[in-house]
Every structure is written in C-alpha cells, then in structure tokens.
Write a protein that holds these residues in place. Sequence first.
Motif, short mmCIF file in Angstrom:
data_model
loop_
_atom_site.label_atom_id
_atom_site.label_comp_id
_atom_site.label_asym_id
_atom_site.label_seq_id
_atom_site.Cartn_x
_atom_site.Cartn_y
_atom_site.Cartn_z
N ASN A 213 0.80 -1.22 0.00
CA ASN A 213 0.00 0.00 0.00
C ASN A 213 0.83 1.28 0.00
O ASN A 213 0.30 2.36 0.21
CB ASN A 213 -0.93 0.02 1.22
N LEU A 214 2.11 1.16 -0.25
CA LEU A 214 2.98 2.33 -0.31
C LEU A 214 3.48 2.54 -1.73
O LEU A 214 3.91 1.60 -2.40
CB LEU A 214 4.18 2.16 0.64
N LYS A 215 3.42 3.78 -2.17
CA LYS A 215 3.96 4.18 -3.46
C LYS A 215 5.31 4.85 -3.22
O LYS A 215 5.38 5.91 -2.60
CB LYS A 215 3.00 5.14 -4.16
N THR A 226 -5.22 1.74 -2.56
CA THR A 226 -5.66 0.79 -3.58
C THR A 226 -4.52 -0.10 -4.07
O THR A 226 -4.76 -1.03 -4.84
CB THR A 226 -6.25 1.53 -4.78
N GLY A 227 -3.31 0.18 -3.66
CA GLY A 227 -2.17 -0.56 -4.18
C GLY A 227 -2.23 -2.04 -3.87
O GLY A 227 -2.07 -2.89 -4.75
N GLY A 228 -2.48 -2.38 -2.62
CA GLY A 228 -2.47 -3.78 -2.25
C GLY A 228 -3.66 -4.54 -2.79
O GLY A 228 -3.53 -5.62 -3.35
N LYS A 229 -4.88 -3.95 -2.65
CA LYS A 229 -6.09 -4.66 -3.06
C LYS A 229 -6.09 -4.95 -4.55
O LYS A 229 -6.39 -6.03 -4.99
CB LYS A 229 -7.32 -3.85 -2.68
N GLY A 230 -5.76 -3.92 -5.34
CA GLY A 230 -5.79 -4.10 -6.79
C GLY A 230 -4.82 -5.16 -7.26
O GLY A 230 -5.12 -5.96 -8.14
N CYS A 404 -1.86 7.04 5.46
CA CYS A 404 -2.69 8.19 5.08
C CYS A 404 -1.86 9.47 4.98
O CYS A 404 -1.99 10.39 5.79
CB CYS A 404 -3.85 8.38 6.06
N GLY A 405 -1.01 9.52 4.00
CA GLY A 405 -0.18 10.70 3.79
C GLY A 405 1.11 10.32 3.09
O GLY A 405 1.16 9.34 2.35
#
Length: 441
Positions: A213-215, A226-230, A404-405
């Motif tokens: 979940n980190l970009k 959305t990174g992990g779920k997708g 969240c940030g």
Amino acid sequence: MYVHMKSILPFLEQSQLSQCNNALENSEELLEFATRSLDIKEPEEFSKAARQIKDRVTMASAFRLSLKPKVSDNMTHLMVDFSQERQMLQTLKFLPVPKAPEIDPVECLVADNAVTVAWRMTEEDNKIDHFILEYRKTNFDGLPRVKDERCWEMIDNIKGTEYTLSGLKFDSKYMNFRVRACNKAVAGEYSDPVTLETKALNFSLDNSSSHLNLKVEDTCVEWDPTGGKGQESKVKGKENKGSVHVTSLKKHTRSGTPSPKRTSIGSRPPAVRGSRDRFTGESYTVLGDTAIESGQHYWEVKAQKDCKSYSVGIAYKTLGKFDQLGKTNTSWCIHVNNWLQNTFAAKHNNKVKVLDVTVPEKIGVFCDFDGGQLSFYDANSKQLLYSFKTKFTQPVLPGFMVWCGGLSLSTGMQVPSAVRTLQKSENGMTGSASSLNNVTQ
C-alpha cells in the motif's frame, strides 16, 4: 600616418628647372618662325621653310626633355608627422597578466553542507579586480582527471579571497576547486587544483521491500490504499497458472534499487509485488537501500500536512515482514499520530515514551553507529527531541512507516555543526532505550 610636404617645388632639381625654361624659350622661337613661314609665296621657299620647321620640331629640346622628381637621400624634403601617434602611445598603460593564486587547504572548511574555499596571491598585485572560482563534484581523490563524470561549474566576479558554496547536496565523495585572478584587461592562469572530501550518507527508499500500500519513488513515499487490493486480486486470479502467475507479478513490479539481503545490503535481486519478503499486514513500512555499518550519519524527513500517522527511525536488516517500527527489539523510532488523538512518542521493543514537545515541521535523524546512539532533532532549530542509547550488533537501515499521507527525505547531508556540539554536551542523556523498558505502551 600623415605626410607633410613643405613645398611642391623642392621635388625638382634646379637643373631641371633650367632645362624647362630653355625648352619653353626654344618653343616660342619655333612658333614665331612657323608663323612667318605662312606668309611665304614662293613654293620652293615655302617647302624649304617647312623642312626646317620639321627638323626643328624633331630636334626641339622640349621633346627630348625627361622630367623626374628627385629628393635628397636624407629625406629633408619629405616629412612624416608622428606627433599625434607618439602622444597616444605615451598615454597607454600596460597591465601585466595576473599570477596564479594559491588555494590554502588549511583555511578551507567543509561543514553543514557548505564549502568555504580560501586562497591568496603569491605576489602582491593591486591591479586585481576580481576572481573566478570553478568547482566540480567527483568520486576520485587527488588531482582532477581529464575525463571526469562532471563538468566544471563557474562562479564569477568574486571580490574577496574566499567564497562559500552553501546548500549543497554531498552526493559525491570529493569536490575539485580551482581559482584564477582577473584585472580589467585579462584573466590569469588557474591555481593548482585542490580536492576536498565531501562524503555524506546517500540513500534512497528501497521500493522492492515496501508494503503493497505504499507508493515509493526514490526519496518520497506515499500511502496508496488501492495498491495492495488491486494487485492482490490480480495475483489471486492467476495463482494457479504456473509461469503465467510469475509473469503477471513482474508486470506490477515497481522499479527501484534492489533491497538488501539479510546478510549483505544491495546484493539481492529486486523482489516482485507479493513477495514473501515484503512488509505486510499493518506494517506499512519501507526501508532505505543503504546499510549503516560505521560512522556518524544524518538525514532529514518531512511529512505531508495531511499525514495521519508516520514513524521515522532505524532497524536491523532482520526486521520481520509483520514487524512494525518500534514494536520489536530490532528497531528504534519516533512515532507521530494525528488520527483520533494527537500523540508524539519514542518507541522501541514495544515500549513507548511520550514526548512532551511540539512535532517539528521537519525531523533530523542522527545515527552514531560506533557510539551506539540514535538521536532525533527539530531540523530547523536543532532542538533535541529524543535520544536512544544502545549498542548496535548488526548493520542498520533507515526505516519509515506512513499511513494516510506521505514522507519526503533529504539525504547527502553532513552532520550539522549544531548537532555535533549538542552530542558533545549530551553525554548524560535523559532519554534512552533502557528508559523505555519500564514504560508500557
């Protein structure tokens, strides 16, 4: 150059003037004889007169006269006036080419990501107008190489004999410097080049080991819900297709610096999304790509204004994929929570020490590996926020958690002078890892 002639007559010799006078007189007599011949009535007499006129014309001295201007050998009749040119040459002032300056390495200073270069003239020269300083970054010690990876950069019109380059990022081991003096007319030769060491810790975020979940992009990390779920859904849809499954994972691999091995940093190939080595669960963590094994190092971290929760610290390379920063004995951090309730605390081995200070805009991190110390500072005021005192038994990696940030890093920084001074005066620190052992979360 102007030519001045006293008179046109002196070009001719006196003998030439006499010849001309005689020729004119003879010509006048011949004309008078020709005029009288026109009155002769007898043909024979007229013919005789005509022959005489012809002979006299042919033999006339005026037709044999050759006039050539002559001057004396000492040019007394031809004068050249150089007075104006002489006056102009006498007013010219010639400036000598300045000597090459000499850079004094003892007076040069490298500190706080700034370099002060000092030089002097080998000979006194009051005609010097300004100096030109040139520098370039390099990873090679000693004299500059002809073919180096970077070009010289120039700073012109320096009036003094020293100059400070500030706000640098020390992303190379050394910097070359050279200087030359200039007067109003010309620039002199370059000084002998001097090489100064500008080594500092440079690292990027290791994208291959970050949470799904980190970009992650070089020195920035952002929460991506959305990174992990997708990507997990795409993996599940192809998990039974053998080699096709591996291909699908490679398509979603983020480019980045290879993550470290558990025993050697930088030697492991990049992991793909969904790898067992990635952080998972609620461990929204990413590590740096460069291990610290010795020395003193410093970097800074700035959080986005809307960041709900984040941690900044270090961890051993053996940090588990489910481990959160500060909740194990292999990681140390300070944690900021802006969700539901605002807290600012130091964490280690699942112990928490609440910090009664204002969360700064930017956090400075100081790691003294050999001295076993990890300290956090307000990066602007250099106020000490908290210090851990321990003994590092393994190489450590910079670690970051964000939810969240986002966070942005500043690396390639030297340990600030203010921090070095505080470290010398903080031998008896109030906060330490041992103090956390008596504080429950």
